[in-house]
Write an enzyme that holds these catalytic residues in place. Structure first.
Site, PDB file in Angstrom:
ATOM      1  N   THR A  15      14.198  -3.275   2.683  1.00 40.48           N
ATOM      2  CA  THR A  15      13.331  -2.583   3.460  1.00 40.48           C
ATOM      3  C   THR A  15      13.952  -2.164   4.910  1.00 40.48           C
ATOM      4  O   THR A  15      13.489  -1.149   5.452  1.00 40.48           O
ATOM      5  CB  THR A  15      11.975  -3.156   3.885  1.00 40.48           C
ATOM      6  OG1 THR A  15      11.980  -4.333   4.530  1.00 40.48           O
ATOM      7  CG2 THR A  15      11.165  -3.670   2.405  1.00 40.48           C
ATOM      8  N   ARG A  68      33.637 -18.882  -0.583  1.00 33.49           N
ATOM      9  CA  ARG A  68      33.180 -18.233   0.544  1.00 33.49           C
ATOM     10  C   ARG A  68      34.283 -17.301   1.178  1.00 33.49           C
ATOM     11  O   ARG A  68      34.282 -16.186   1.400  1.00 33.49           O
ATOM     12  CB  ARG A  68      32.618 -19.136   1.543  1.00 33.49           C
ATOM     13  CG  ARG A  68      31.720 -18.251   2.372  1.00 33.49           C
ATOM     14  CD  ARG A  68      31.156 -19.100   3.767  1.00 33.49           C
ATOM     15  NE  ARG A  68      30.609 -20.232   3.312  1.00 33.49           N
ATOM     16  CZ  ARG A  68      29.394 -20.556   2.994  1.00 33.49           C
ATOM     17  NH1 ARG A  68      28.774 -19.328   2.716  1.00 33.49           N
ATOM     18  NH2 ARG A  68      28.813 -21.523   2.581  1.00 33.49           N
ATOM     19  N   ILE A  95      25.868 -17.255   4.169  1.00 32.45           N
ATOM     20  CA  ILE A  95      26.571 -17.731   5.400  1.00 32.45           C
ATOM     21  C   ILE A  95      27.942 -17.199   5.381  1.00 32.45           C
ATOM     22  O   ILE A  95      28.798 -17.116   4.452  1.00 32.45           O
ATOM     23  CB  ILE A  95      26.451 -19.116   5.638  1.00 32.45           C
ATOM     24  CG1 ILE A  95      25.045 -19.781   5.804  1.00 32.45           C
ATOM     25  CG2 ILE A  95      27.537 -19.649   6.662  1.00 32.45           C
ATOM     26  CD1 ILE A  95      24.886 -21.170   5.626  1.00 32.45           C
ATOM     27  N   LEU A  96      28.574 -16.345   6.662  1.00 27.76           N
ATOM     28  CA  LEU A  96      29.615 -15.847   6.709  1.00 27.76           C
ATOM     29  C   LEU A  96      30.812 -16.965   7.073  1.00 27.76           C
ATOM     30  O   LEU A  96      30.356 -17.848   8.004  1.00 27.76           O
ATOM     31  CB  LEU A  96      29.664 -14.799   8.045  1.00 27.76           C
ATOM     32  CG  LEU A  96      28.421 -13.729   7.652  1.00 27.76           C
ATOM     33  CD1 LEU A  96      28.566 -13.025   9.050  1.00 27.76           C
ATOM     34  CD2 LEU A  96      28.898 -12.937   6.435  1.00 27.76           C
ATOM     35  N   HIS A 112      16.891 -11.569  12.261  1.00 28.28           N
ATOM     36  CA  HIS A 112      16.419 -12.747  11.725  1.00 28.28           C
ATOM     37  C   HIS A 112      14.754 -12.992  11.973  1.00 28.28           C
ATOM     38  O   HIS A 112      14.265 -12.518  12.981  1.00 28.28           O
ATOM     39  CB  HIS A 112      17.009 -13.795  12.511  1.00 28.28           C
ATOM     40  CG  HIS A 112      16.629 -15.242  12.080  1.00 28.28           C
ATOM     41  ND1 HIS A 112      16.886 -15.802  10.920  1.00 28.28           N
ATOM     42  CD2 HIS A 112      15.764 -16.204  12.609  1.00 28.28           C
ATOM     43  CE1 HIS A 112      16.491 -17.143  10.535  1.00 28.28           C
ATOM     44  NE2 HIS A 112      15.888 -17.231  11.848  1.00 28.28           N
ATOM     45  N   GLU A 145      29.949 -17.845  14.783  1.00 31.53           N
ATOM     46  CA  GLU A 145      30.159 -18.871  13.970  1.00 31.53           C
ATOM     47  C   GLU A 145      28.638 -19.721  13.603  1.00 31.53           C
ATOM     48  O   GLU A 145      28.824 -20.662  12.895  1.00 31.53           O
ATOM     49  CB  GLU A 145      31.380 -19.768  14.113  1.00 31.53           C
ATOM     50  CG  GLU A 145      32.637 -19.252  14.147  1.00 31.53           C
ATOM     51  CD  GLU A 145      33.217 -18.070  15.054  1.00 31.53           C
ATOM     52  OE1 GLU A 145      32.408 -17.857  16.224  1.00 31.53           O
ATOM     53  OE2 GLU A 145      34.215 -17.808  15.105  1.00 31.53           O
ATOM     54  N   ASP A 148      22.628 -18.020  12.948  1.00 34.15           N
ATOM     55  CA  ASP A 148      21.849 -17.413  13.576  1.00 34.15           C
ATOM     56  C   ASP A 148      21.918 -17.710  15.294  1.00 34.15           C
ATOM     57  O   ASP A 148      21.013 -17.800  15.795  1.00 34.15           O
ATOM     58  CB  ASP A 148      20.275 -17.830  13.260  1.00 34.15           C
ATOM     59  CG  ASP A 148      19.962 -17.513  11.714  1.00 34.15           C
ATOM     60  OD1 ASP A 148      20.499 -16.205  11.461  1.00 34.15           O
ATOM     61  OD2 ASP A 148      19.293 -18.305  11.020  1.00 34.15           O
TER      62      ASP A 148
HETATM   63  C1  GAR Z   1      14.092  -9.939   6.889  1.00 36.49           C
HETATM   64  O1  GAR Z   1      12.724 -10.576   7.149  1.00 36.49           O
HETATM   65  C2  GAR Z   1      15.055 -10.586   7.537  1.00 36.49           C
HETATM   66  O2  GAR Z   1      14.548 -10.782   9.065  1.00 36.49           O
HETATM   67  C3  GAR Z   1      15.407 -11.668   6.748  1.00 36.49           C
HETATM   68  O3  GAR Z   1      15.406 -11.110   5.443  1.00 36.49           O
HETATM   69  C4  GAR Z   1      14.404 -10.156   5.232  1.00 36.49           C
HETATM   70  C5  GAR Z   1      14.994  -9.099   4.351  1.00 36.49           C
HETATM   71  O4  GAR Z   1      14.032  -8.095   4.383  1.00 36.49           O
HETATM   72  N1  GAR Z   1      16.665 -12.237   6.931  1.00 36.49           N
HETATM   73  C6  GAR Z   1      17.003 -13.586   7.030  1.00 36.49           C
HETATM   74  O5  GAR Z   1      16.012 -14.531   6.995  1.00 36.49           O
HETATM   75  C7  GAR Z   1      18.293 -13.890   7.588  1.00 36.49           C
HETATM   76  N2  GAR Z   1      18.332 -15.366   7.786  1.00 36.49           N
HETATM   77  P1  GAR Z   1      14.485  -6.833   3.770  1.00 36.49           P
HETATM   78  O6  GAR Z   1      15.547  -6.961   2.608  1.00 36.49           O
HETATM   79  O7  GAR Z   1      13.337  -6.178   3.231  1.00 36.49           O
HETATM   80  O8  GAR Z   1      15.248  -5.969   4.728  1.00 36.49           O
END
Ligand code: GAR
Length: 205
Positions: A15, A68, A95-96, A112, A145, A148
């Site tokens: 989304t 990875r 994780i990168l 995030h 690194e 978040d």
């Molecule tokens: C979002 O809420 C984003 O913040 C989260 O995944 C969702 C993806 O939604 N990301 C994380 O948790 C990264 N640590 P989407 O696929 O609908 O854009």
């Protein structure tokens, strides 16, 4: 103003990818999404990208790589081949590796679903709800690194309501994500910023 060439990396519903592409199509976000990479073959984000006409939409299957580093090296090769200046992580749940981060330092952007530095990791919405915070939100930040952990570009706050479930809180956070992510990318492209210590200082301020 030259549009920044961008790759979006995804794992799920897409989304955020969708609203970024819509914002670009409306002329509100001066970036050129050349490439979408997913690490999940069934991610809805893949069809969103294809339907929007993104020129290169690629599923990279982690099973085909020993680890990875090798997976990230394949992604890095794609990013370089398509001349991507920015790597926008939009629900990308891997994780990168540190070599990937150092190769693209300062050019990786993530969103995030919490007010960082609170609630890092994959269960941010549940963790905030369980902790009992009364506000949460979302953070757009540079990737480094530390999980978040990079400098913060923008944040937006939402209330946590007594009757919230993980899904209702996440839905409220996503309304803000969908506003904040394209707006922050546009601000990055239009305005630029300096990094002072950990602080992002926008050029116009
Ligand atoms: C979002 O809420 C984003 O913040 C989260 O995944 C969702 C993806 O939604 N990301 C994380 O948790 C990264 N640590 P989407 O696929 O609908 O854009």
């Amino acid at each position: 103003m030259n549009a920044k060439t961008v790759a979006v990396m995804v794992s799920g519903r897409g989304t955020n990818l969708k609203v970024i592409l819509e914002s670009v199509a409306r002329g509100e976000c001066p970036v050129d999404v050349k490439l979408v990479i997913s690490d999940k073959g069934d991610a809805e984000a893949l069809s969103i990208a294809r339907n929007a006409g993104v020129p290169h939409v690629v599923y990279v299957d982690p099973e085909n790589f020993a680890g990875r580093e090798q997976f990230d090296a394949e992604c890095a090769e794609l990013l370089d081949r398509h001349g991507c200046q920015w790597i926008v992580l939009a629900g990308y749940m891997r994780i990168l590796s540190s070599s990937f981060v150092s190769r693209f330092r300062g050019r990786i952007i993530n969103i995030h679903p919490s007010l960082l530095p609170s609630f890092v990791g994959a269960k941010a919405v549940e963790d905030a709800l369980e902790y009992g915070v009364k506000v949460s939100g979302c953070t757009v930040h540079l990737g480094d690194e530390v999980l978040d952990g990079g400098p913060i570009l923008a944040q937006s706050v939402v209330p946590v309501l007594d009757g919230d479930t993980r899904d209702s809180l996440h839905a409220r956070i996503q309304v803000e994500e969908h506003r904040l992510y394209p707006a922050t990318l546009a601000r990055m492209a239009n305005e630029g910023f300096d990094i002072v210590g950990r602080r992002v200082v926008w050029k116009s301020t």
